[in-house]
Design a protein around this motif. Structure first.
Motif, PDB file in Angstrom:
ATOM      1  N   GLU A 250      47.687  39.476  22.504  1.00  0.00           N
ATOM      2  CA  GLU A 250      46.224  39.508  22.612  1.00  0.00           C
ATOM      3  C   GLU A 250      45.711  39.191  24.012  1.00  0.00           C
ATOM      4  O   GLU A 250      44.553  39.482  24.327  1.00  0.00           O
ATOM      5  CB  GLU A 250      45.594  38.509  21.622  1.00  0.00           C
ATOM      6  N   LEU A 251      46.553  38.580  24.847  1.00  0.00           N
ATOM      7  CA  LEU A 251      46.120  38.178  26.184  1.00  0.00           C
ATOM      8  C   LEU A 251      46.584  39.123  27.282  1.00  0.00           C
ATOM      9  O   LEU A 251      46.230  38.947  28.449  1.00  0.00           O
ATOM     10  CB  LEU A 251      46.640  36.767  26.502  1.00  0.00           C
ATOM     11  N   ARG A 252      47.387  40.117  26.950  1.00  0.00           N
ATOM     12  CA  ARG A 252      48.028  40.916  27.992  1.00  0.00           C
ATOM     13  C   ARG A 252      47.055  41.800  28.763  1.00  0.00           C
ATOM     14  O   ARG A 252      47.356  42.213  29.880  1.00  0.00           O
ATOM     15  CB  ARG A 252      49.154  41.754  27.380  1.00  0.00           C
ATOM     16  N   ASP A 253      45.906  42.096  28.207  1.00  0.00           N
ATOM     17  CA  ASP A 253      44.935  42.907  28.946  1.00  0.00           C
ATOM     18  C   ASP A 253      43.916  42.037  29.684  1.00  0.00           C
ATOM     19  O   ASP A 253      42.955  42.546  30.264  1.00  0.00           O
ATOM     20  CB  ASP A 253      44.206  43.866  27.999  1.00  0.00           C
ATOM     21  N   CYS A 254      44.146  40.702  29.675  1.00  0.00           N
ATOM     22  CA  CYS A 254      43.160  39.784  30.250  1.00  0.00           C
ATOM     23  C   CYS A 254      43.499  39.336  31.667  1.00  0.00           C
ATOM     24  O   CYS A 254      42.594  39.049  32.455  1.00  0.00           O
ATOM     25  CB  CYS A 254      43.029  38.542  29.360  1.00  0.00           C
ATOM     26  N   ARG A 255      44.785  39.244  31.977  1.00  0.00           N
ATOM     27  CA  ARG A 255      45.152  38.767  33.314  1.00  0.00           C
ATOM     28  C   ARG A 255      44.545  39.628  34.425  1.00  0.00           C
ATOM     29  O   ARG A 255      44.034  39.075  35.415  1.00  0.00           O
ATOM     30  CB  ARG A 255      46.671  38.686  33.451  1.00  0.00           C
ATOM     31  N   PRO A 256      44.557  40.974  34.315  1.00  0.00           N
ATOM     32  CA  PRO A 256      43.912  41.773  35.364  1.00  0.00           C
ATOM     33  C   PRO A 256      42.433  41.431  35.549  1.00  0.00           C
ATOM     34  O   PRO A 256      41.908  41.509  36.666  1.00  0.00           O
ATOM     35  CB  PRO A 256      44.097  43.214  34.886  1.00  0.00           C
ATOM     36  N   VAL A 257      41.770  41.051  34.461  1.00  0.00           N
ATOM     37  CA  VAL A 257      40.351  40.680  34.556  1.00  0.00           C
ATOM     38  C   VAL A 257      40.206  39.414  35.407  1.00  0.00           C
ATOM     39  O   VAL A 257      39.382  39.349  36.323  1.00  0.00           O
ATOM     40  CB  VAL A 257      39.754  40.455  33.154  1.00  0.00           C
ATOM     41  N   LEU A 258      41.031  38.410  35.116  1.00  0.00           N
ATOM     42  CA  LEU A 258      40.978  37.171  35.885  1.00  0.00           C
ATOM     43  C   LEU A 258      41.337  37.405  37.351  1.00  0.00           C
ATOM     44  O   LEU A 258      40.693  36.862  38.258  1.00  0.00           O
ATOM     45  CB  LEU A 258      41.928  36.139  35.279  1.00  0.00           C
ATOM     46  N   ARG A 260      41.001  40.111  39.094  1.00  0.00           N
ATOM     47  CA  ARG A 260      39.950  40.853  39.779  1.00  0.00           C
ATOM     48  C   ARG A 260      38.840  39.934  40.273  1.00  0.00           C
ATOM     49  O   ARG A 260      38.217  40.184  41.316  1.00  0.00           O
ATOM     50  CB  ARG A 260      39.375  41.924  38.841  1.00  0.00           C
ATOM     51  N   TYR A 261      38.609  38.848  39.543  1.00  0.00           N
ATOM     52  CA  TYR A 261      37.572  37.890  39.944  1.00  0.00           C
ATOM     53  C   TYR A 261      38.150  36.737  40.771  1.00  0.00           C
ATOM     54  O   TYR A 261      37.413  35.822  41.147  1.00  0.00           O
ATOM     55  CB  TYR A 261      36.871  37.330  38.696  1.00  0.00           C
ATOM     56  N   GLY A 262      39.455  36.772  41.049  1.00  0.00           N
ATOM     57  CA  GLY A 262      40.080  35.716  41.842  1.00  0.00           C
ATOM     58  C   GLY A 262      40.152  34.379  41.131  1.00  0.00           C
ATOM     59  O   GLY A 262      40.010  33.325  41.761  1.00  0.00           O
ATOM     60  N   GLU A 320      37.952  42.620  26.490  1.00  0.00           N
ATOM     61  CA  GLU A 320      36.573  43.109  26.495  1.00  0.00           C
ATOM     62  C   GLU A 320      35.582  41.951  26.448  1.00  0.00           C
ATOM     63  O   GLU A 320      34.522  41.992  27.080  1.00  0.00           O
ATOM     64  CB  GLU A 320      36.355  44.037  25.298  1.00  0.00           C
ATOM     65  N   ILE A 321      35.948  40.918  25.706  1.00  0.00           N
ATOM     66  CA  ILE A 321      35.085  39.746  25.604  1.00  0.00           C
ATOM     67  C   ILE A 321      34.968  39.047  26.960  1.00  0.00           C
ATOM     68  O   ILE A 321      33.869  38.647  27.379  1.00  0.00           O
ATOM     69  CB  ILE A 321      35.625  38.789  24.520  1.00  0.00           C
ATOM     70  N   LEU A 322      36.095  38.915  27.668  1.00  0.00           N
ATOM     71  CA  LEU A 322      36.055  38.305  28.992  1.00  0.00           C
ATOM     72  C   LEU A 322      35.225  39.136  29.969  1.00  0.00           C
ATOM     73  O   LEU A 322      34.470  38.582  30.781  1.00  0.00           O
ATOM     74  CB  LEU A 322      37.472  38.127  29.543  1.00  0.00           C
ATOM     75  N   GLU A 323      35.372  40.452  29.892  1.00  0.00           N
ATOM     76  CA  GLU A 323      34.584  41.331  30.768  1.00  0.00           C
ATOM     77  C   GLU A 323      33.097  41.089  30.550  1.00  0.00           C
ATOM     78  O   GLU A 323      32.323  40.993  31.517  1.00  0.00           O
ATOM     79  CB  GLU A 323      34.928  42.792  30.489  1.00  0.00           C
ATOM     80  N   SER A 324      32.678  40.995  29.292  1.00  0.00           N
ATOM     81  CA  SER A 324      31.262  40.750  28.991  1.00  0.00           C
ATOM     82  C   SER A 324      30.830  39.373  29.450  1.00  0.00           C
ATOM     83  O   SER A 324      29.724  39.195  29.979  1.00  0.00           O
ATOM     84  CB  SER A 324      31.018  40.896  27.484  1.00  0.00           C
ATOM     85  N   THR A 339      34.590  30.059  43.606  1.00  0.00           N
ATOM     86  CA  THR A 339      35.529  30.781  44.507  1.00  0.00           C
ATOM     87  C   THR A 339      35.070  30.799  45.951  1.00  0.00           C
ATOM     88  O   THR A 339      35.760  31.355  46.808  1.00  0.00           O
ATOM     89  CB  THR A 339      35.729  32.223  44.023  1.00  0.00           C
ATOM     90  N   ALA A 340      33.916  30.206  46.237  1.00  0.00           N
ATOM     91  CA  ALA A 340      33.406  30.197  47.607  1.00  0.00           C
ATOM     92  C   ALA A 340      34.288  29.314  48.496  1.00  0.00           C
ATOM     93  O   ALA A 340      34.786  28.282  48.058  1.00  0.00           O
ATOM     94  CB  ALA A 340      31.962  29.694  47.639  1.00  0.00           C
ATOM     95  N   ASP A 341      34.467  29.741  49.743  1.00  0.00           N
ATOM     96  CA  ASP A 341      35.222  28.933  50.694  1.00  0.00           C
ATOM     97  C   ASP A 341      34.411  27.690  51.058  1.00  0.00           C
ATOM     98  O   ASP A 341      33.200  27.754  51.253  1.00  0.00           O
ATOM     99  CB  ASP A 341      35.522  29.728  51.975  1.00  0.00           C
ATOM    100  N   GLN A 342      35.116  26.558  51.130  1.00  0.00           N
ATOM    101  CA  GLN A 342      34.450  25.309  51.503  1.00  0.00           C
ATOM    102  C   GLN A 342      34.183  25.304  53.012  1.00  0.00           C
ATOM    103  O   GLN A 342      34.992  25.785  53.795  1.00  0.00           O
ATOM    104  CB  GLN A 342      35.313  24.113  51.121  1.00  0.00           C
ATOM    105  N   PRO A 343      33.042  24.731  53.453  1.00  0.00           N
ATOM    106  CA  PRO A 343      32.745  24.672  54.891  1.00  0.00           C
ATOM    107  C   PRO A 343      33.718  23.755  55.604  1.00  0.00           C
ATOM    108  O   PRO A 343      34.269  22.844  55.030  1.00  0.00           O
ATOM    109  CB  PRO A 343      31.316  24.097  54.908  1.00  0.00           C
TER     110      PRO A 343
END
Length: 343
Positions: A250-258, A260-262, A320-324, A339-343
């Motif tokens: 059930e999780l195998r299509d989720c790692r690419p989603v994560l 992609r967002y870093g 699909e749920i994670l994408e939404s 995910t923003a770089d710290q100053p």
């Protein structure tokens, strides 16, 4: 957890205001006295109430201090949730010495290339620490620290069945992961009925909701906010890897989603630590207080999980749920901040 939780529970049941390094030392003696006879002499000494507390001026590695504070908050939360009787109005604090001891144990594990912190590392940190109640208790007991340290060094590292990974327990309970055969047979009919009623992804959504609340607790937040949901989504994969468990189908299509967002959990934590570096690097430090009330979902988070639950009932995959979820404006803002770089 096998040392921290019993130490906290004993202090809470005894009406103590705090849990310190001496409490951790005594729990190590109870748990490991069969392997190290010298520890029995410490148990015969007076307890932590009779030892004068001393200021702690040590400075720990910021990441280790962060992780120590986070896990100690988790321990207190679990101790309160599973206590008998009415929930306590106030929880004992963790002393600065307890925080530093656990931070040093984590640093020792990292230096040795270990991914987990076990009783051996906690006991070693207690034995080498100075200026704490544990150090005073060791001195009053008359044990030879050098001899005891040599004996501890011959012990095996982490000896538990698996690391502290609450998301794994949740995935097992909801039928996403296989569990021991007997429990699986007992749980299977319920999981089957629920999956038919509210969709195959319900277990993952429930685990995500639990994990978001856990992340809020680790941060010491009174509310579960969108950033905690993002951390929770990344943490599920982190805990699977830490436990050396293959990702379920059930999780195998989720790692690419994560990806992609870093959203790598370890990287996100490093960024949080970098932002709090000035606070985490201070010597000594104040006692760590933990809220007695469980974190409550903010309106945005409550609404988000209502929508995700609806998608699960309609048969959407977890990917699909994670994408939404990640497309929601408030969640996008949380991802950008995390995910923003710290100053």
């Amino acid at each position: 957890m096998a040392i921290l939780l019993p130490a906290f529970t004993r202090a809470a049941r005894g009406g103590r205001e705090s849990v310190g390094s001496a409490d951790l030392l005594l729990e190590c003696c109870r748990r490991m006295g069969g392997e190290l006879l010298q520890l029995k002499y410490i148990l015969m000494s007076d307890g932590p109430d009779s030892v004068a507390r001393q200021p702690d001026s040590r400075v720990g590695h910021p990441l280790s201090v962060y992780e120590a504070r986070a896990i100690l908050r988790e321990v207190a939360r679990r101790g309160a949730d599973y206590s008998l009787g009415p929930p306590p109005a106030v929880l004992p604090d963790w002393t600065a010495g307890a925080v530093r001891t656990l931070a040093e144990a984590r640093s020792m594990s990292t230096d040795q290339g270990l991914s987990l912190v076990g009783g051996r590392e906690v006991l070693t940190a207690l034995l080498v620490g100075e200026g704490t109640t544990a150090s005073a208790l060791l001195t009053s007991s008359g044990v030879d620290r050098s001899e005891l340290l040599s004996a501890v060094g011959r012990l095996a590292s982490f000896q538990g069945k698996r690391p502290w990974a609450p998301a794994i327990d949740s995935l097992e309970m909801t039928g996403v992961l296989r569990m021991n055969l007997v429990f699986r047979l007992l749980q299977w009919p319920l999981n089957l009925v629920v999956r038919k009623a509210i969709g195959h992804s319900y277990g993952l959504v429930a685990t995500l909701e639990d994990e978001a609340a856990r992340q809020a607790g680790r941060e010491g937040s009174a509310d579960v906010r969108t950033e905690h949901v993002v951390l929770g989504a990344a943490s599920i994969f982190h805990q699977l890897a830490l436990s050396q468990i293959a990702e379920p189908e059930e999780l195998r299509d989720c790692r690419p989603v994560l990806e992609r967002y870093g959203l790598s959990y370890a990287d996100l934590i490093l960024r949080i630590v970098a932002g709090a570096n000035a606070v985490l690097s201070q010597p000594g430090g104040e006692p760590l207080s933990v809220r007695a009330r469980r974190p409550v979902a903010s309106p945005d988070v409550a609404m988000a999980f209502e929508l995700l639950g609806g998608m699960a009932r309609q048969g959407s995959s977890y990917g699909e749920i994670l994408e939404s979820l990640f497309a929601m404006p408030q969640v996008r803002s949380a991802i950008a901040a995390l995910t923003a770089d710290q100053p």
